[in-house]
Design a protein around this motif. Structure first.
Motif, short mmCIF file in Angstrom:
data_model
loop_
_atom_site.label_atom_id
_atom_site.label_comp_id
_atom_site.label_asym_id
_atom_site.label_seq_id
_atom_site.Cartn_x
_atom_site.Cartn_y
_atom_site.Cartn_z
N UNK A 1 0.83 -1.20 0.00
CA UNK A 1 0.00 0.00 0.00
C UNK A 1 0.87 1.25 0.00
N UNK A 2 1.93 1.26 0.78
CA UNK A 2 2.84 2.41 0.80
C UNK A 2 3.49 2.61 -0.56
N UNK A 3 3.92 1.54 -1.18
CA UNK A 3 4.58 1.64 -2.47
C UNK A 3 3.62 2.14 -3.55
N UNK A 4 2.39 1.64 -3.53
CA UNK A 4 1.41 2.07 -4.53
C UNK A 4 1.05 3.54 -4.35
N UNK A 5 0.86 3.96 -3.10
CA UNK A 5 0.47 5.35 -2.85
C UNK A 5 1.52 6.32 -3.35
N UNK A 6 2.79 5.97 -3.24
CA UNK A 6 3.85 6.86 -3.69
C UNK A 6 3.95 6.96 -5.20
N UNK A 7 3.18 6.14 -5.92
CA UNK A 7 3.24 6.15 -7.39
C UNK A 7 2.11 6.95 -8.03
N UNK A 8 1.12 7.38 -7.25
CA UNK A 8 -0.04 8.08 -7.80
C UNK A 8 -0.33 9.33 -6.98
N UNK A 9 -0.90 10.37 -7.61
CA UNK A 9 -1.31 11.56 -6.85
C UNK A 9 -2.65 11.35 -6.17
N UNK A 10 -2.93 12.17 -5.19
CA UNK A 10 -4.22 12.10 -4.52
C UNK A 10 -5.34 12.54 -5.46
N UNK A 11 -5.15 13.66 -6.13
CA UNK A 11 -6.10 14.18 -7.11
C UNK A 11 -5.42 14.24 -8.47
N UNK B 1 -3.95 15.69 -11.83
CA UNK B 1 -3.49 16.99 -12.29
C UNK B 1 -3.96 17.29 -13.71
N UNK B 2 -4.12 16.25 -14.50
CA UNK B 2 -4.67 16.34 -15.85
C UNK B 2 -5.85 15.40 -15.95
N UNK B 3 -6.69 15.60 -16.96
CA UNK B 3 -7.90 14.78 -17.10
C UNK B 3 -7.58 13.31 -17.29
N UNK C 1 -5.60 8.54 -6.94
CA UNK C 1 -6.13 7.69 -5.88
C UNK C 1 -7.61 7.95 -5.64
N UNK C 2 -8.03 9.21 -5.69
CA UNK C 2 -9.41 9.54 -5.37
C UNK C 2 -10.34 9.39 -6.56
N UNK C 3 -9.87 9.66 -7.76
CA UNK C 3 -10.75 9.70 -8.92
C UNK C 3 -10.87 8.38 -9.66
N UNK C 4 -9.97 7.43 -9.42
CA UNK C 4 -9.99 6.15 -10.15
C UNK C 4 -9.91 4.98 -9.16
N UNK C 5 -10.95 4.75 -8.37
CA UNK C 5 -10.88 3.70 -7.34
C UNK C 5 -10.75 2.29 -7.92
N UNK D 1 -11.95 23.81 -3.09
CA UNK D 1 -13.04 24.75 -3.22
C UNK D 1 -12.77 25.76 -4.33
N UNK D 2 -11.52 26.24 -4.39
CA UNK D 2 -11.16 27.19 -5.45
C UNK D 2 -11.30 26.55 -6.83
N UNK D 3 -10.88 25.29 -6.94
CA UNK D 3 -11.00 24.59 -8.21
C UNK D 3 -12.46 24.44 -8.61
N UNK D 4 -13.32 24.13 -7.63
CA UNK D 4 -14.75 23.98 -7.92
C UNK D 4 -15.37 25.31 -8.32
N UNK D 5 -14.97 26.39 -7.65
CA UNK D 5 -15.51 27.72 -7.98
C UNK D 5 -15.09 28.13 -9.39
#
Length: 282
Positions: free
Chosen positions: A148-158, A160-162, A167-171, A216-220
């Motif tokens: 899990x630690x190794x996988x997390x370090x390979x992907x961003x949380x959100x 950056x590009x479409x 981790x959050x957008x592609x479960x 919030x800024x991104x959503x606005x």
């Protein structure tokens, strides 16, 4: 590497009827002092054979060894009998759940996040689970968290590009990659991973508020972009309708004023207070 193989065993229900009969016959011969050279050894051997009975529960395996050597695994359910000198140790084949604790790790952008996982697994090779690792349950725990630690370090949380996998957008994609990562580590312990999913995902407390403001800024910004796009279309449609129906003929300066007023009304986040012009247009 030690691989699982079928161990020697017989139906215990048949032998549980045969052995007592043989024992009674040998006792009868000894009591009447008949064929003592055969009856005494037969009674001793029969008595020893009773130690060969053992029970196998559903979804359980009995790993057997003889003087430190692996001789096989018995998975047939019910009462079984094997050579009494075989040492037998039970190992569960049932499907199990493991939920890791919340661990703090940096994603590939360096943001500290908290993450946890649930792993569904079972033992499929009893020999590897028993002899290739010291404690296969502890091995599952440690290696799952390491994966899990190794996988997390390979992907961003959100993302950056479409097209980025995050981790959050592609479960679903993350779960499949996590399952493959854990399976690669646990394969040598005779363990099969059936499912692996992230059970907790959040920014670490020290940056949670800042990341919330960024979200919030991104959503606005995204909402404002949609509003402006719609407002421009409505202004364009209004000008075309006025021109097609010959309602009024506006010069470029008046068009600019009208466009400005309409955009203020449509894009403003507060209700506008109109000023009614009772005089002439010019």
């Amino acid at each position: 590497m030690i691989s699982e193989k079928q161990g020697f065993s017989l139906n215990g229900y048949a032998l549980v009827l045969v052995l007592p009969i043989i024992q009674l016959v040998s006792i009868y011969l000894i009591a009447n002092q008949l064929a003592l050279g055969i009856s005494i050894p037969l009674a001793i051997i029969t008595l020893i054979c009773f130690a060969g009975f053992f029970m196998v529960q559903p979804n359980q395996g009995k790993v057997m060894t003889l003087f430190g050597s692996y001789v096989g695994t018995v998975k047939q359910n019910g009462l079984r009998w094997t050579i009494p000198f075989f040492m037998r140790k039970a190992i569960s084949l049932r499907v199990r759940n493991f939920e890791s604790g919340k661990i703090k790790v940096n994603d590939n952008l360096g943001n500290p996040i908290e993450i946890a996982t649930i792993v569904v697994w079972s033992v499929t090779d009893t020999a590897e689970a028993m002899f290739e690792v010291d404690d296969y349950e502890s091995y599952v725990t440690i290696q799952s968290e390491a994966a899990l630690r190794n996988l997390t370090s390979c992907f961003p949380y959100d993302p950056q590009e479409e097209e980025d996998v995050a981790l959050r957008s592609h479960p679903l994609q993350i779960s499949e990659k996590l399952k493959e990562e854990i399976q690669e580590r646990l394969g040598k312990a005779g363990v099969t991973v059936h499912e692996a999913r992230i059970s907790h995902l959040a920014y670490a407390q020290e940056i949670a508020s800042a990341m919330l403001q960024r979200q919030q800024a991104t959503a606005i910004i995204a909402a404002r972009s949609k509003i402006v796009e719609g407002a421009v279309g409505m202004v364009e449609m209004a000008l075309e309708r006025l021109k097609d129906k010959n309602v009024v003929d506006l010069d470029e300066e008046r068009k600019a004023v009208m466009v400005s007023n309409l955009l203020v009304v449509l894009c403003g986040d507060k209700s506008t207070q109109p000023i009614v012009n009772t005089g002439t247009l010019y």
